[in-house]
Enzyme design. Structure first.
Site: not given
Ligand code: PGA
Length: 260
Positions: A143, A136, A138, A67
């Site tokens: 999302e 959350d 994801h 992404d």
């Molecule tokens: P993080 O993000 O590794 O910074 O906790 C993970 C994500 O949002 O997929």
């Protein structure tokens, strides 16, 4: 889904890196799916160490990132282009024309997304996809309520994700609201998935991903549908799992299992 509980973040990162190294040793021109965020940093550090000390070779590797934020130029220090270059690509012998990261600044998002999907297919599909998980639930920027068969597309980020990522920006208003992301369907087509999670903040999402129902409310739960998904987590991220003892038992008994 195979759940591997490790004592520390370092052990978890080494476990993930080891699997990627095994893939590269078996297939030097493998296609790797890359993730950003704080979680995979340890995996990248370990892969760079293996490259420098053990000659792990990336010269024939192709990568596709999950992404990118919409609107940040590639030179912005919070763009995922910048992140990947700084934390991984500039330290290994990857060929720059083999690096694919979604564009957050294209003039035509629909055409770009279709092209990105086509490039993944033309390169033979993703052999191993690295994933983190959001609080959350994801994966990538899929999302809650994202279709479990979604493809690469533009998404509006959830407020929770914007809050989580605000720590990387000067102020919350600076966090982009939109992103371009591989879909859950795109991710599920990778031959192998490696998801990493550490810390108490991820415990609830991990529990729902592993032991909850498959639901678009927790897009990571779609990993339950994948034939080869490994989840590397530390004790904090594993702390709410009901079947934690069973996952540890499986890992203990694995060396003695009949070879299949
Ligand atoms: P993080 O993000 O590794 O910074 O906790 C993970 C994500 O949002 O997929």
């Amino acid at each position: 889904m195979e759940v591997i509980v490790q004592k520390t973040y370092d052990e978890m990162s080494k476990g993930g890196a080891q699997l990627i190294a095994q893939t590269l040793n078996a297939k030097p021109n493998a296609v790797l799916g890359m993730a950003t965020g704080s979680t995979p940093l340890g995996v990248y550090k370990e892969l760079v160490r293996m490259h420098k000390n053990e000659g792990l070779d990336f010269s024939q590797v192709t990568t596709f990132n999950l992404d990118e934020y919409v609107g940040l130029p590639v030179t912005h220090d919070q763009s995922y282009h910048y992140f990947m270059h700084e934390n991984f690509f500039k330290h290994v012998n990857i060929s720059h024309q083999n690096i694919y990261i979604p564009s957050g600044t294209t003039g035509n998002y629909k055409a770009f997304c279709d092209w990105y999907e086509k490039r993944i297919e033309e390169c033979g599909g993703i052999d191993v996809q690295i994933l983190g998980i959001g609080t959350d639930g994801h994966i990538a920027f899929n999302e809650p309520t994202s279709s479990l068969s979604s493809r690469t597309r533009l998404k509006t980020l959830a407020k929770m994700t914007i809050d989580d990522n605000a720590r990387f920006f000067e102020k919350r208003e600076d966090v982009p609201i939109y992103a371009i992301t591989m879909g859950v369907g795109t991710i599920l087509e990778a031959r192998k998935l490696i998801l990493l999670a550490n810390g108490k903040g991820k415990a609830q999402a991990v529990k729902e991903m592993v032991e909850g129902p498959v639901t678009s409310m927790i897009t990571a739960s779609a990993l339950q549908l994948h034939p080869s998904a490994k989840v590397f987590i530390d004790h904090d991220a594993a702390s709410l799992l009901e079947m934690k003892d069973y996952y540890e038992w499986i890992q203990q008994k694995k060396p003695g299992a009949p070879q299949v």
